[in-house]
Design a protein around this motif. Structure first.
Motif, PDB file in Angstrom:
ATOM      1  N   GLU A  75       2.957  -2.550  11.801  1.00 27.38           N
ATOM      2  CA  GLU A  75       4.279  -2.885  12.361  1.00 27.38           C
ATOM      3  C   GLU A  75       5.062  -3.554  11.279  1.00 27.38           C
ATOM      4  OE1 GLU A  75       3.583  -4.443  15.983  1.00 27.38           O
ATOM      5  OE2 GLU A  75       2.651  -2.813  17.037  1.00 27.38           O
ATOM      6  N   LEU A  76       4.739  -4.617  10.819  1.00 30.76           N
ATOM      7  CA  LEU A  76       5.393  -5.298   9.760  1.00 30.76           C
ATOM      8  C   LEU A  76       5.693  -4.301   8.315  1.00 30.76           C
ATOM      9  CD1 LEU A  76       3.319  -8.449   9.848  1.00 30.76           C
ATOM     10  CD2 LEU A  76       5.511  -8.374  10.678  1.00 30.76           C
ATOM     11  N   LEU A  77       4.945  -3.624   8.088  1.00 27.09           N
ATOM     12  CA  LEU A  77       5.249  -2.900   7.167  1.00 27.09           C
ATOM     13  C   LEU A  77       6.336  -1.747   7.536  1.00 27.09           C
ATOM     14  CD1 LEU A  77       1.844  -1.965   5.253  1.00 27.09           C
ATOM     15  CD2 LEU A  77       3.541  -3.524   4.563  1.00 27.09           C
ATOM     16  N   GLN A  78       6.054  -1.278   8.778  1.00 33.60           N
ATOM     17  CA  GLN A  78       7.100  -0.275   9.186  1.00 33.60           C
ATOM     18  C   GLN A  78       8.746  -1.241   9.193  1.00 33.60           C
ATOM     19  OE1 GLN A  78       5.904   1.430  12.797  1.00 33.60           O
ATOM     20  NE2 GLN A  78       4.530   2.739  11.725  1.00 33.60           N
ATOM     21  N   GLU A  79       8.524  -2.190   9.586  1.00 28.46           N
ATOM     22  CA  GLU A  79       9.855  -2.838   9.646  1.00 28.46           C
ATOM     23  C   GLU A  79      10.602  -3.286   8.384  1.00 28.46           C
ATOM     24  OE1 GLU A  79       8.816  -6.416  12.048  1.00 28.46           O
ATOM     25  OE2 GLU A  79       8.760  -5.451  13.804  1.00 28.46           O
ATOM     26  N   GLU A  80       9.486  -3.669   7.512  1.00 28.41           N
ATOM     27  CA  GLU A  80       9.966  -3.993   6.206  1.00 28.41           C
ATOM     28  C   GLU A  80      10.537  -2.705   5.605  1.00 28.41           C
ATOM     29  OE1 GLU A  80       6.770  -5.359   4.010  1.00 28.41           O
ATOM     30  OE2 GLU A  80       6.834  -7.248   4.957  1.00 28.41           O
ATOM     31  N   LEU A  81       9.954  -1.419   5.898  1.00 27.54           N
ATOM     32  CA  LEU A  81      10.278  -0.087   5.291  1.00 27.54           C
ATOM     33  C   LEU A  81      11.679   0.222   5.963  1.00 27.54           C
ATOM     34  CD1 LEU A  81       9.598   2.443   3.681  1.00 27.54           C
ATOM     35  CD2 LEU A  81       8.497   3.444   5.679  1.00 27.54           C
ATOM     36  N   ALA A  82      11.748   0.100   7.304  1.00 31.27           N
ATOM     37  CA  ALA A  82      13.258   0.326   7.739  1.00 31.27           C
ATOM     38  C   ALA A  82      14.308  -0.787   7.130  1.00 31.27           C
ATOM     39  CB  ALA A  82      13.070   0.141   9.364  1.00 31.27           C
ATOM     40  N   VAL A  83      14.038  -1.890   6.823  1.00 30.92           N
ATOM     41  CA  VAL A  83      14.728  -2.915   6.366  1.00 30.92           C
ATOM     42  C   VAL A  83      15.141  -2.345   5.000  1.00 30.92           C
ATOM     43  CG1 VAL A  83      15.405  -5.254   5.608  1.00 30.92           C
ATOM     44  CG2 VAL A  83      14.416  -4.898   7.760  1.00 30.92           C
ATOM     45  N   ARG A  84      14.241  -1.864   4.222  1.00 30.47           N
ATOM     46  CA  ARG A  84      14.480  -1.520   2.966  1.00 30.47           C
ATOM     47  C   ARG A  84      15.446  -0.034   2.990  1.00 30.47           C
ATOM     48  NH1 ARG A  84       9.005  -2.850  -0.275  1.00 30.47           N
ATOM     49  NH2 ARG A  84       8.925  -5.087  -0.127  1.00 30.47           N
ATOM     50  N   GLU A  85      14.742   0.780   3.824  1.00 28.60           N
ATOM     51  CA  GLU A  85      15.826   2.036   3.678  1.00 28.60           C
ATOM     52  C   GLU A  85      17.350   1.631   4.083  1.00 28.60           C
ATOM     53  OE1 GLU A  85      13.823   4.407   6.604  1.00 28.60           O
ATOM     54  OE2 GLU A  85      12.145   5.260   5.103  1.00 28.60           O
ATOM     55  N   ALA A  86      17.464   0.767   5.020  1.00 26.31           N
ATOM     56  CA  ALA A  86      18.933   0.309   5.382  1.00 26.31           C
ATOM     57  C   ALA A  86      19.475  -0.164   4.199  1.00 26.31           C
ATOM     58  CB  ALA A  86      18.785  -0.685   6.704  1.00 26.31           C
ATOM     59  N   LYS A  87      19.024  -0.813   3.534  1.00 25.37           N
ATOM     60  CA  LYS A  87      19.561  -1.432   2.369  1.00 25.37           C
ATOM     61  C   LYS A  87      19.702  -0.359   1.261  1.00 25.37           C
ATOM     62  CE  LYS A  87      17.565  -6.225   2.601  1.00 25.37           C
ATOM     63  NZ  LYS A  87      16.750  -7.210   2.116  1.00 25.37           N
ATOM     64  N   GLY A  88      18.636   0.608   1.195  1.00 24.26           N
ATOM     65  CA  GLY A  88      18.810   1.479   0.126  1.00 24.26           C
ATOM     66  C   GLY A  88      20.136   2.517   0.394  1.00 24.26           C
ATOM     67  N   LYS A  89      20.395   2.893   1.835  1.00 28.56           N
ATOM     68  CA  LYS A  89      21.556   3.610   2.144  1.00 28.56           C
ATOM     69  C   LYS A  89      22.925   2.817   1.708  1.00 28.56           C
ATOM     70  CE  LYS A  89      19.305   6.052   5.966  1.00 28.56           C
ATOM     71  NZ  LYS A  89      19.485   6.240   7.363  1.00 28.56           N
ATOM     72  N   PHE A 109       0.525   3.161   1.652  1.00 37.74           N
ATOM     73  CA  PHE A 109       0.556   2.467   3.009  1.00 37.74           C
ATOM     74  C   PHE A 109       0.393   3.436   4.032  1.00 37.74           C
ATOM     75  CE2 PHE A 109       2.928  -1.233   1.401  1.00 37.74           C
ATOM     76  CZ  PHE A 109       1.756  -2.187   1.217  1.00 37.74           C
ATOM     77  N   ASP A 110       0.872   4.613   4.173  1.00 36.55           N
ATOM     78  CA  ASP A 110       0.837   5.685   5.351  1.00 36.55           C
ATOM     79  C   ASP A 110      -0.662   6.350   5.267  1.00 36.55           C
ATOM     80  OD1 ASP A 110       3.173   5.320   6.054  1.00 36.55           O
ATOM     81  OD2 ASP A 110       4.175   6.939   5.027  1.00 36.55           O
ATOM     82  N   GLU A 111      -1.121   6.673   4.060  1.00 33.48           N
ATOM     83  CA  GLU A 111      -2.349   7.246   3.797  1.00 33.48           C
ATOM     84  C   GLU A 111      -3.579   6.217   4.217  1.00 33.48           C
ATOM     85  OE1 GLU A 111      -2.821   8.143  -0.265  1.00 33.48           O
ATOM     86  OE2 GLU A 111      -1.580  10.174  -0.256  1.00 33.48           O
ATOM     87  N   ASP A 112      -3.143   4.652   3.828  1.00 28.25           N
ATOM     88  CA  ASP A 112      -4.223   3.834   4.013  1.00 28.25           C
ATOM     89  C   ASP A 112      -4.465   3.613   5.722  1.00 28.25           C
ATOM     90  OD1 ASP A 112      -6.156   1.890   4.251  1.00 28.25           O
ATOM     91  OD2 ASP A 112      -4.551   0.277   3.344  1.00 28.25           O
ATOM     92  N   LEU A 113      -2.929   3.675   6.210  1.00 25.70           N
ATOM     93  CA  LEU A 113      -3.052   3.638   7.805  1.00 25.70           C
ATOM     94  C   LEU A 113      -3.690   4.762   8.319  1.00 25.70           C
ATOM     95  CD1 LEU A 113      -1.831   2.093  10.291  1.00 25.70           C
ATOM     96  CD2 LEU A 113       0.360   3.548   9.932  1.00 25.70           C
ATOM     97  N   GLN A 114      -3.533   5.898   7.959  1.00 28.55           N
ATOM     98  CA  GLN A 114      -3.809   7.109   8.553  1.00 28.55           C
ATOM     99  C   GLN A 114      -5.484   6.787   8.421  1.00 28.55           C
ATOM    100  OE1 GLN A 114      -2.243   9.367  10.224  1.00 28.55           O
ATOM    101  NE2 GLN A 114      -4.251  10.375  10.741  1.00 28.55           N
ATOM    102  N   LYS A 115      -5.894   6.494   7.493  1.00 28.12           N
ATOM    103  CA  LYS A 115      -7.512   6.388   7.413  1.00 28.12           C
ATOM    104  C   LYS A 115      -8.069   5.371   8.121  1.00 28.12           C
ATOM    105  CE  LYS A 115      -8.090   7.704   2.384  1.00 28.12           C
ATOM    106  NZ  LYS A 115      -8.259   7.294   0.906  1.00 28.12           N
ATOM    107  N   LYS A 116      -7.340   4.114   8.354  1.00 27.40           N
ATOM    108  CA  LYS A 116      -7.761   3.320   9.295  1.00 27.40           C
ATOM    109  C   LYS A 116      -7.767   3.594  10.807  1.00 27.40           C
ATOM    110  CE  LYS A 116      -8.417  -0.133   6.335  1.00 27.40           C
ATOM    111  NZ  LYS A 116      -9.852  -0.715   6.039  1.00 27.40           N
ATOM    112  N   ILE A 117      -6.767   4.503  11.060  1.00 30.96           N
ATOM    113  CA  ILE A 117      -6.431   5.080  12.464  1.00 30.96           C
ATOM    114  C   ILE A 117      -7.822   5.978  12.780  1.00 30.96           C
ATOM    115  CG2 ILE A 117      -5.467   6.379  13.846  1.00 30.96           C
ATOM    116  CD1 ILE A 117      -2.780   5.315  12.654  1.00 30.96           C
ATOM    117  N   GLU A 118      -8.247   6.722  11.796  1.00 27.13           N
ATOM    118  CA  GLU A 118      -9.103   7.569  11.904  1.00 27.13           C
ATOM    119  C   GLU A 118     -10.577   6.818  11.978  1.00 27.13           C
ATOM    120  OE1 GLU A 118      -9.285  10.268   8.495  1.00 27.13           O
ATOM    121  OE2 GLU A 118      -7.518  11.404   9.468  1.00 27.13           O
TER     122      GLU A 118
END
Length: 773
Positions: A75-89, A109-118
């Motif tokens: 969740e923190l990473l997604q928030e940071e990603l959202a903040v960075r995408e907003a800054k990138g736009k 991070f997405d791949e790592d997250l998918q592996k952890k979820i599985e």
């Protein structure tokens, strides 16, 4: 002896049951030990499974906590990603290299997250499967543990029941032993009394023998001096002597007549029932008189059968008069039994009645053969019954002729020679057996006929009932004729023996001699009564012996009762001590049970509080995001405390199980010891009872031998007394006859002397006259 054999059979049965129960007890002990071992192994497996379950729960808790941390990090990473995408736009004008770098990082991070979820999903599945498998095993083990506890309770109940049964058996054996001891004492006393009586009887026999020898010597000297000739040497002279009265023969004759009267009464009742039920059957079959009139032949037959009481009742009345005429003061021989003629006449009238109804019986059976729905088998049975009835009537005619022959001597003297009388009695006994066989054969054929008639469709309930009554009367008739035949054969020796005759002569007794005999008996009784002197009153010998026996038995019974009271008091004291011991044991057991229940309740409370603390720690960890590391450390500490607490609970549970196991093993050891003691006591009591039974059998045999000796001695004494009385009586009669003869001879001699004197005087006078001339 019957009681001893019953006790021996009871003791053998008890020993067999005891050996069986002992073998079953061994098997039950082995089963209890095996079940206890299985229960301990199952408990050990349950402990191991609980430990593995706790380990898996701890791993699950740690995995869930790690999963939550990863979810928070995502969740923190997604928030940071959202903040960075907003800054990138906002600043696309900036260089593309940093955005490309952020995209690569996001992909990683997405791949790592998918592996952890599985991985988390896989762990969840494994945890669920392990939890389900553990629950199933726990339920199975719990069920099996409950079954084992039930089996253990049942085994314990069986052991308690066996113990109670053994105690009851031991008490019963003790009671039997005490009873046998008392019986042995009484038998020993009876044996002593029998020995004393035997010695007294032997002394009396010796005295009687010495007295008889002296009397014989005196009588022989008197006979040699006084008796000029022996009138018993020649049969003609001996037949003139009057025989002695035989009281024993009279008592035997009255007893035999009484028994014969009871048999005749049974025979009369059976004949009355047979003729009455035959009359009822004639009115029912082959035609029912209530529906249609019967044939004239059956009407005449029924009329004759209705008169059967007039011919059957006189048999009983005539024999009753015969029995009443035989008393102790009469002489019972064929020449003096006048009432036998009336009984013979009544028997002849009944035989004539049977001859009169025989043709009607045969014609009635032929009419039954001609009845509709009659089978060939039924016709054959009717023909057999016709033959049986002819045979029964002929046997009654034969018996009538023999009874008439026996009644002839009472009407005309010397009607039957003495040698022919025994032959007539023998033929009469054979005729009675023939009558029994004929009636038995007729009863068998009637039974077969009744069975065939019940299969016919026209058979009514009324006919079945009448036939059953007729069969019952035939059965009683068969029984009564068999009893009469057996009775007559057993007493044939008495009937053929000569009850009254002069000593050394077999001439039949005539009525004049019987009257003389009774007159002499009355004179002798009057003479004895006249010379009998009254003796002073004293305690009779039998009363004195009975009083002595009562006094001795009361003293011995008092000693035996005193011993029993002492033994009972000792047993009561021992039982009181055992009662106090078991009361203390029960109180200790209650205290231990209360302590164990309190301890279990405390342990359950601690376990509930311990198991309830872990979700609270997890909720506290989930509420604070900022202090995740501190919460993780706190959760690890809490898990460590729970592990320590569970370890302590497991230790307490093991110690409690060890205490319970030790208690039950000690209890089983005590029960085993008690059973062994009971076995030894039972064996001891069994051996004592067998020894007592042997002693009782020996004492019974000795008592029977002594009683037989006493009986023989009494018989010898009675026989010798009878012979002495008879000898005295005969000698007295002979002495009186000789005294009368001497008196007559003295008178004759005195007359002859007087005649000689007168003749001498006359001759002297004549001589003087001649001299004077």
């Amino acid at each position: 002896m019957a009681n001893v054999t019953d006790l021996q059979t009871k003791y053998s049965k008890l020993a067999q049951e005891y050996s069986k129960l002992r073998a079953q007890n061994q098997v039950l002990k082995k089963g209890v030990v095996d079940e206890q071992a299985n229960s301990a192994s199952f408990k050990e497996q349950l402990k191991q499974r609980d430990q593995s379950l706790r380990k898996q729960e701890q791993e699950m808790d740690s995995l869930s906590f790690r999963n939550q941390q990863l979810a928070k990090r995502v969740e923190l990473l997604q928030e940071e990603l959202a903040v960075r995408e907003a800054k990138g736009k906002k600043g696309k004008s900036k260089a593309d290299s940093p955005s490309q770098h952020s995209l690569d990082t996001q992909r990683v991070f997405d791949e790592d997250l998918q592996k952890k979820i599985e991985e988390n999903e896989r762990l969840h599945i494994q945890f669920y499967e392990a939890d389900e498998h553990h629950r199933k095993q726990e339920a199975e083990l719990t069920t099996r543990l409950q079954d084992l506890e039930k089996d253990s309770e049942q085994h314990q109940a069986v052991v308690d029941g066996l113990t109670t049964k053994y105690m009851e058996t031991i008490e019963r054996l003790e009671r039997d032993k005490a009873r046998l001891e008392l019986k042995t004492q009484t038998l020993e006393m009876e044996a002593k009394e029998c020995r004393m009586r035997t010695e007294e009887c032997q002394q009396q026999v010796r005295r009687c023998q010495s007295e008889l020898n002296s009397h014989v010597k005196q009588s022989s000297s008197v006979i040699q001096e006084k008796v000029p000739f022996n009138d018993t040497e020649f049969g003609d002279y001996n037949s003139l002597n009057v025989p002695a009265h035989n009281r024993r023969h009279q008592l035997k004759a009255r007893d035999v007549a009484g028994q014969a009267l009871s048999f005749i009464q049974d025979l009369v009742a059976a004949l009355l029932n047979f003729h009455s039920y035959t009359e009822q059957r004639v009115h029912i079959y082959p035609l029912d008189s209530s529906i249609e009139p019967i044939s004239p032949l059956n009407q005449k037959f029924s009329q004759y059968l209705h008169e059967n009481a007039a011919y059957v009742r006189p048999l009983e009345e005539g024999f009753l008069q015969l029995h009443q005429s035989i008393t102790e003061d009469t002489v019972t021989v064929l020449e003096t039994v006048v009432k036998l003629k009336s009984f013979a006449d009544n028997f002849s009238s009944y035989t004539n009645f049977l001859q009169k109804i025989l043709p009607y019986q045969l014609k009635s059976l032929e009419e039954e053969c001609n009845a509709p729905l009659g089978t060939a088998a039924l016709t054959a049975k009717n023909q057999e019954l016709q033959t049986d009835m002819k045979k029964v009537t002929s046997v009654f005619e034969k018996l009538q002729s023999y009874i008439k022959l026996l009644a002839l001597p009472s009407v005309r003297q010397n009607a039957i020679p003495e040698s022919s009388t025994s032959a007539v009695f023998t033929q009469l006994a054979a005729g009675l057996h023939s009558l029994h066989d004929a009636i038995k054969e007729m009863s068998k054929h009637y039974n077969q006929k009744a069975t065939l008639e019940q299969e016919l469709p026209t058979t009514t309930q009324k006919l079945c009932t009448t036939t059953e009554c007729l069969l019952g009367s035939l059965g009683s008739l068969t029984s009564s004729t068999g009893k009469i035949a057996t009775f007559f054969s057993n007493n044939l020796d008495f009937f053929t023996s000569a009850g009254y005759s002069p000593r050394g002569c077999k001439v039949a007794l005539n009525p004049l001699q019987a009257e003389s005999m009774l007159a002499n008996k009355k004179k002798a009784a009057a003479y004895i009564h006249a010379i009998k002197q009254d003796r002073p009153q004293s305690v009779p010998y039998r009363d004195a012996l009975s009083n002595r026996r009562i006094l001795t038995s009361s003293t011995e019974s008092r000693e035996g009762l005193t011993q029993q009271v002492q033994q009972s008091q000792e047993k009561i004291a021992r039982l009181e001590q055992e009662k106090e011991h078991w009361l203390l044991e029960a109180q200790l057991g209650k205290v231990r049970l209360e302590k164990e229940n309190q301890r279990i309740a405390d342990l359950e409370t601690q376990l509930a509080t311990a198991l309830g603390g872990s979700p609270n720690g997890q909720a506290a960890a989930a509420s604070t995001l900022s202090e995740s590391h501190e919460e993780a450390e706190r959760e690890h500490k809490t898990a460590g405390k729970e592990t320590a607490l569970c370890a302590s609970l497991m230790g307490d549970e093991e110690s409690r199980e060890q205490l319970i196991k030790t208690h039950y093993m000690a209890r089983v050891g005590e029960l085993t010891t008690q059973l062994q003691i009971s076995d030894s006591k039972a064996v001891h009591f069994h051996s004592e009872c067998r020894a007592l039974a042997k002693r009782l059998a020996i004492s019974e045999k000795s008592r029977e031998a002594l009683s037989e000796e006493v009986r023989l001695a009494n018989q010898n004494i009675t026989r010798l007394q009878d012979e002495l009385t008879t000898t005295k009586r005969s000698y007295e009669d002979q002495l009186s006859m000789m005294s009368d003869h001497l008196c007559s001879m003295n008178e004759t001699l005195s007359k002859q002397r007087e005649e000689i004197d007168t003749l001498k005087l006359g001759s002297k006078g004549n001589a003087k006259k001649n001299k004077g001339r």
